[in-house]
Design a protein around this motif. Structure first.
Motif, mmCIF file in Angstrom:
data_model
loop_
_atom_site.group_PDB
_atom_site.id
_atom_site.type_symbol
_atom_site.label_atom_id
_atom_site.label_comp_id
_atom_site.label_asym_id
_atom_site.label_seq_id
_atom_site.Cartn_x
_atom_site.Cartn_y
_atom_site.Cartn_z
ATOM 1 N N GLN A 145 35.855 53.864 102.273
ATOM 2 C CA GLN A 145 35.167 53.036 103.260
ATOM 3 C C GLN A 145 33.814 52.653 102.666
ATOM 4 O O GLN A 145 32.908 53.477 102.559
ATOM 5 N N VAL A 146 33.708 51.406 102.254
ATOM 6 C CA VAL A 146 32.518 50.956 101.534
ATOM 7 C C VAL A 146 31.376 50.659 102.494
ATOM 8 O O VAL A 146 31.552 49.963 103.496
ATOM 9 N N HIS A 147 30.214 51.215 102.177
ATOM 10 C CA HIS A 147 28.989 50.920 102.922
ATOM 11 C C HIS A 147 28.104 50.075 102.017
ATOM 12 O O HIS A 147 27.552 50.558 101.034
ATOM 13 N N TYR A 148 28.022 48.788 102.323
ATOM 14 C CA TYR A 148 27.236 47.871 101.512
ATOM 15 C C TYR A 148 26.604 46.840 102.429
ATOM 16 O O TYR A 148 27.290 46.009 103.022
ATOM 17 N N ILE A 149 25.301 46.913 102.562
ATOM 18 C CA ILE A 149 24.576 45.984 103.428
ATOM 19 C C ILE A 149 23.637 45.160 102.565
ATOM 20 O O ILE A 149 22.662 45.683 102.016
ATOM 21 N N PRO A 150 23.928 43.875 102.382
ATOM 22 C CA PRO A 150 23.038 43.033 101.565
ATOM 23 C C PRO A 150 21.661 42.929 102.205
ATOM 24 O O PRO A 150 21.526 42.941 103.436
ATOM 25 N N GLY A 151 20.657 42.847 101.366
ATOM 26 C CA GLY A 151 19.299 42.748 101.895
ATOM 27 C C GLY A 151 18.445 41.772 101.114
ATOM 28 O O GLY A 151 18.830 41.301 100.036
ATOM 29 N N TRP A 152 17.287 41.462 101.667
ATOM 30 C CA TRP A 152 16.327 40.566 101.005
ATOM 31 C C TRP A 152 14.920 41.115 101.133
ATOM 32 O O TRP A 152 14.524 41.641 102.182
ATOM 33 N N ASP A 153 14.180 40.997 100.047
ATOM 34 C CA ASP A 153 12.775 41.365 99.990
ATOM 35 C C ASP A 153 11.985 40.123 100.387
ATOM 36 O O ASP A 153 11.970 39.137 99.656
ATOM 37 N N CYS A 154 11.358 40.179 101.537
ATOM 38 C CA CYS A 154 10.867 38.938 102.156
ATOM 39 C C CYS A 154 9.358 38.763 102.142
ATOM 40 O O CYS A 154 8.861 37.670 102.431
ATOM 41 N N HIS A 155 8.612 39.817 101.839
ATOM 42 C CA HIS A 155 7.153 39.714 101.856
ATOM 43 C C HIS A 155 6.617 39.418 100.464
ATOM 44 O O HIS A 155 7.366 39.256 99.514
ATOM 45 N N GLY A 156 5.306 39.334 100.368
ATOM 46 C CA GLY A 156 4.675 39.243 99.063
ATOM 47 C C GLY A 156 4.053 37.904 98.742
ATOM 48 O O GLY A 156 4.328 36.887 99.382
ATOM 49 N N LEU A 157 3.226 37.947 97.729
ATOM 50 C CA LEU A 157 2.433 36.793 97.353
ATOM 51 C C LEU A 157 3.240 35.591 96.874
ATOM 52 O O LEU A 157 2.906 34.450 97.219
ATOM 53 N N PRO A 158 4.303 35.758 96.064
ATOM 54 C CA PRO A 158 5.041 34.572 95.607
ATOM 55 C C PRO A 158 5.551 33.720 96.755
ATOM 56 O O PRO A 158 5.501 32.491 96.699
ATOM 57 N N ILE A 159 6.048 34.365 97.791
ATOM 58 C CA ILE A 159 6.542 33.618 98.946
ATOM 59 C C ILE A 159 5.373 32.955 99.666
ATOM 60 O O ILE A 159 5.437 31.781 100.059
ATOM 61 N N GLU A 160 4.306 33.710 99.819
ATOM 62 C CA GLU A 160 3.132 33.170 100.503
ATOM 63 C C GLU A 160 2.582 31.949 99.761
ATOM 64 O O GLU A 160 2.296 30.906 100.367
ATOM 65 N N LEU A 161 2.479 32.057 98.442
ATOM 66 C CA LEU A 161 1.939 30.941 97.662
ATOM 67 C C LEU A 161 2.857 29.733 97.683
ATOM 68 O O LEU A 161 2.402 28.596 97.768
#
Length: 1008
Positions: A145-161
């Motif tokens: 039974q595979v447990h795999y939850i995709p995620g995204w790193d959403c904070h930080g300066l590159p996104i802000e800029l």
């Protein structure tokens, strides 16, 4: 001994089931010969019929059972793309993860390291996501039974800029900045998510994790609270990596080192104002200068001391060209003389410890004293052996300053410019540009500059802006990684790391990191839940204040830090528990947490079902000092264990020439273009499976090259595989494995042998997948297809498949094995090529129409298929065949009669199991030899025809696990057959070219 050995072989053959069909149709077919009958007519009638048709073979074409299948030989272009999308829909790719998560089974957890939500999907994403999906699909097929939850790193300066850059916005409030950054991140997430789904990545795409979710942020702050309460998180004023281009502190993991950076290096002098007490000589009075070397001249104004190595030897050296006296390490004097272009003469020599008590004058700042102090970080690799020490601008310098209570004065502001503390000549000048040049000029003007030159060396850059950073002191929040280091190493010792060579890099990174700066001076991130006293600046943070903020973040998200009034963030009951003054005395902090702390606490937010521990983390080698380390440190701090059982470290995707991909160079490979093709015909559509094959085939533990050659190779290899699978499907037309399969014990020995090989293949493939080595899976697959199937099995069974009666035991035996091979090969490549696997499965007989491969399990690996004794029999026959074929290079084996003479013993008895009669045209041995006839004898006849080709060989028999070992010799006599070619089966087994062979005559007659 021989009789004893033969007895053991007999028992072995009995276990194969040989006795159950001795004398039957499998080992001895009837040899019927009638020259007066061909296909039920007289010879004359047959000749007339042959003449009328013009081809005897054409007469029997419809009686031959040729392969038939609707499975296409090749798919390309839009047809390929449409078929992949159709398969995803029909086979339920989108619901597969949910289906498997609802069934019972042992859990397997692969924790997804969150990609950064700041752009379009690229081949680096493809390499990582597909690699993970291959393993997840393998585990799921095995019943886990595979447990795999995709995620995204959403904070930080590159996104802000990027968000602000696209808008061209200025003077926005923190909430406005956060809103724009969140919108930008969401857009990038949707584009990436759509690509991952098109690549066939199995997940519940409606249940992903995002580091900007309130629940995630709350879990993150719980970890922060726990680490703060244990004393691992603290606030301090100390040097940190600082990016002037983004005006924020950086962690080690946010740096990139530019090996081509050019710095101005200088040799400068600090006059000794007070000589060390032990430095006595008539020639040494008060005109000695300490010589230092630095690659950062701009730090000279911040100098507070000069360090020496206590156990090293130092000398006062006199310059031959001007008699200047310079103090330097003795072992560095030869190199320095070459740099200065003069000879140096030693005047006084003493140990480093004898320099204690010496005090210098600062060359550019009047009345400033610079003491000589001992330090362990001094080396003799470069420079003078005397280290210019500026505590504000060096980590080791700061440690020395802490030990000797030296002042830590910051003369550099957040923009990387000198402040007024540096003096009017330097104020507002950039330390990395004109400020650096100005300091060099000042040293030259006061006579302290002896040498200036350019130095190319590795220097830290901001990974976002690709601009150089500086080290400057700042009041920041830190994690004391030094106190966690030993525990982290103990935890890491229990982790399986692939490749093992990556372990040393992980340990080195841990050793390099004495503390971790986790505060950032930005708006887009998780705010550090701290309040400061308006008057004293003292921080208010404890388990009560943080627990309240955790509750608010979980309910409202971290925007509430700016949205809510401070008395809601810091209510009266919390102030009371904290024994603090009124809320009006406090202001909320403005810093946010480092994004590596965001993602490094994902185990706490995502892995609750598995107690915060995953079976595997799979990421690129850049995460050795990033997510792997931040996750390890936070987990060890809170739970005293690593958050993973295994680490898989893969390389980067690079161009076909091994170069880093760059838009400016024009070597970027877009995965969308790979799948869907380019704007013109020069860039074909390869489809998702070709992209997945590229990932699997690559050596992921090194740099992974991609380009037209790699992709064309992937496409061609898939097409070869398709043709093999199509051959299998075609020969299973009309076969029902539920009712027509033959028991392994009743099969031809060659068929049993293929099941034996299939079992070995299945076990090796399973082992390779277990090791995350999909490249080995492909190598095993290609070897099995080429060596065992195409070059061996397929080449000898076509007569049985095409020319036997449809329901004959021999043909059904072969079809049973072909069905098992088809099933095994299809399942073995399913994790890598899910679209092709499901397409093949849809055309495969023996299962319900709506059933899909990924819902039907992993490879069969039956112990019944294990036939070690049978392996000796077939491989012994193959050795004889190889000797035969090497004696007739370039000629057709089917045109020869063979006489095989083997001395009495084990090999002879094994060959008798394949051919009971002394002479046969239809035995299993004949099939293996691919000849017209085989005569099996213990002695070679003396009256061989003059055209006979003779060859010899030996074969080592190894039975019962090595208990029985015997090397047997054999001789082969190959004579061109006198038989004619059968017009139906095309074997040389008939007495007349116009007449069917006995076997074909029986088959055709039966069919009428």
């Amino acid at each position: 001994m021989l009789l004893c050995g033969v007895s053991v072989v007999s028992r072995t053959l009995t276990r194969w089931g040989q006795k159950s069909h001795r004398g039957g149709g499998l080992l001895r077919r009837s040899f019927l010969c009638s020259t007066s009958r061909c296909h039920g007519v007289s010879a004359g009638e047959g000749s007339r019929q042959s003449a009328e048709t013009g081809s005897a073979q054409g007469l029997y074409r419809d009686t031959v059972l040729l392969p038939r299948t609707e499975f296409p030989m090749k798919l390309a272009g839009q047809k390929l793309l449409d078929r992949e999308v159709e398969i995803q829909e029909k086979s339920g790719f989108s619901s597969l993860y949910t289906w498997q998560s609802e069934r019972k089974g042992k859990k397997f957890c692969l924790h997804d390291g969150p990609p950064y939500a700041n752009g379009d999907p690229h081949v680096g994403h493809a390499l990582n996501k597909i690699l993970k999906d291959i393993h997840n699909r393998f585990e799921m097929l095995r019943g886990r039974q595979v447990h795999y939850i995709p995620g995204w790193d959403c904070h930080g300066l590159p996104i802000e800029l990027k968000a602000l850059g696209e808008l061209g916005a200025v003077d926005l409030s923190p909430l406005q900045i956060r809103q724009k950054a969140r919108e930008f991140a969401k857009g990038a997430i949707e584009r990436q998510k759509a690509a991952f789904q098109r690549w066939g990545v199995m997940a519940d795409w409606g249940q992903c994790y995002y580091t900007y979710d309130g629940a995630y942020e709350a879990a993150q702050l719980k970890v922060f609270r726990e680490m703060h309460s244990k004393g691992f998180i603290y606030q301090d004023y100390k040097p940190v990596f600082w990016s002037p281009s983004t005006r924020t502190a950086l962690a080690e993991a946010e740096l990139e080192y530019n090996p081509g950076h050019i710095s101005k290096t200088i040799y400068a002098t600090f006059p000794l104002d007070t000589l060390p007490p032990k430095m006595t000589s008539n020639e040494v009075q008060d005109n000695v200068s300490v010589l230092v070397w630095t690659t950062q001249p701009w730090t000279i104004p911040a100098n507070q001391a000069i360090c020496y190595m206590p156990n090293a030897q130092y000398s006062v050296m006199k310059r031959k060209d001007n008699s200047q006296l310079l103090l330097m390490a003795t072992e560095r004097s030869v190199s320095i003389a070459a740099v200065l272009g003069t000879e140096l003469e030693s005047v006084v020599t003493l140990t480093g410890s004898e320099l204690e008590g010496g005090i210098c004058k600062h060359p550019t700042i009047a009345n400033k004293e610079v003491p000589l102090i001992p330090a362990n970080h001094v080396t003799m690799a470069k420079g003078t052996g005397l280290v210019h020490t500026a505590p504000s601008h060096g980590m080791e310098d700061y440690s020395v300053a802490s030990q000797f209570k030296l002042p830590v004065e910051c003369m550099v502001d957040e923009d990387g410019k000198f402040t007024e503390l540096a003096g009017p000549e330097l104020e507002n000048l950039s330390v990395l540009k004109e400020g650096n040049e100005k300091v060099i000029c000042m040293l030259k003007e006061c006579g302290a500059l002896l040498k200036e030159e350019d130095c190319i060396h590795s220097y830290p850059y901001d990974w976002r802006t690709k601009q150089p950073v500086v080290i400057r002191p700042s009041k920041q929040w830190f994690i004391n990684t030094g106190s966690l280091k030993d525990k982290a190493k103990e935890a890491l010792a229990k982790v399986r790391i692939l490749p093992e060579s990556a372990r040393s890099s992980l340990l080195t990174m841990l050793d390099r990191r004495t503390y971790w700066c986790i505060s950032r001076q930005r708006s887009w991130g998780v705010p550090i839940p701290v309040f400061y006293h308006r008057e004293t600046g003292e921080a208010l943070i404890n388990k009560h204040t943080v627990a309240h903020i955790v509750t608010l973040f979980k309910e409202k998200g971290s925007d509430c830090w700016w949205e809510l009034p401070i008395d809601t963030l810091l209510p009266a009951d919390v102030l009371k528990k904290s024994k603090a003054g009124p809320v009006s005395d406090y202001v909320r902090g403005e810093d946010v947490l480092d994004i590596w702390f965001d993602s490094g606490t994902s185990w706490a937010a995502v892995l609750e079902e598995t107690d915060g521990k995953a079976d595997a983390y799979v990421e690129g080698k850049d995460q050795i000092g990033g997510w792997f380390q931040s996750s390890l440190l936070t987990s060890v701090a809170v739970k005293n264990k690593a958050p993973y059982k295994s680490l898989v470290v893969h390389g980067f995707a690079v161009s076909e020439k091994g170069e880093k991909m760059s838009k400016s160079v024009g070597n970027v490979v877009d995965p969308d273009t790979v799948i869907n093709g380019g704007k013109d015909d020069s860039t074909p559509a390869y489809g998702a499976d070709a992209l997945r094959w590229w990932v699997a085939e690559s050596n992921i533990f090194s740099e992974v090259q991609i380009g037209p050659s790699a992709l064309n190779s992937a496409r061609d290899n898939i097409n070869k595989l398709r043709n093999t699978l199509r051959f299998l499907l075609g020969n299973l037309n009309g076969f029902d494995p539920q009712t027509q399969a033959v028991d392994p014990k009743q099969m031809f020995y060659i068929d049993q042998y293929m099941l034996h090989l299939l079992r070995e293949y299945s076990m090796k493939v399973t082992d390779a997948y277990n090791e995350f080595d999909a490249g080995r899976v492909i190598r095993l697959l290609q070897a099995f297809m080429t060596r065992d199937l195409s070059n061996f099995y397929f080449s000898i069974i076509k007569d049985r498949l095409y020319c036997e009666t449809e329901d004959s035991l021999g043909r059904r035996s072969c079809q049973t094995v072909l069905e098992e091979i088809l099933d095994g090969v299809t399942r073995s490549i399913a994790p890598i090529l899910p679209h092709l696997a499901e397409d093949v499965y849809a055309h495969t007989p023996g299962h319900d129409k709506d059933e899909t491969l990924f819902r039907s399990g992993w490879l069969k690996c039956s112990s019944v298929w294990r036939r070690p004794g049978l392996e000796e029999a077939v491989e012994g026959a193959c050795a004889i065949r190889d000797s035969f074929l090497s004696s007739i290079p370039g000629k057709n084996a089917a045109q020869y009669d063979l006489t095989i003479a083997i001395e009495p013993g084990l090999l002879f008895e094994l060959m008798e199991s394949l051919q009971e009669d002394p002479s046969s045209t239809s035995s299993q041995l004949v099939e293996l030899m691919m000849s017209a006839r085989v005569n099996l004898t213990s002695t070679m006849p003396r009256d061989l025809p003059p055209e006979t080709l003779t060859s010899h060989g030996t074969f080592l028999i190894n039975l019962e696990g090595g208990v029985i070992r015997e090397e047997s010799s054999y001789t082969i006599a190959a004579v061109p057959t006198s038989a004619e070619r059968c017009p139906r089966c095309r074997r040389y087994t008939t007495e007349s070219a116009d007449c069917l062979c006995p076997r074909c005559q029986t088959v055709v007659t039966k069919a009428q």
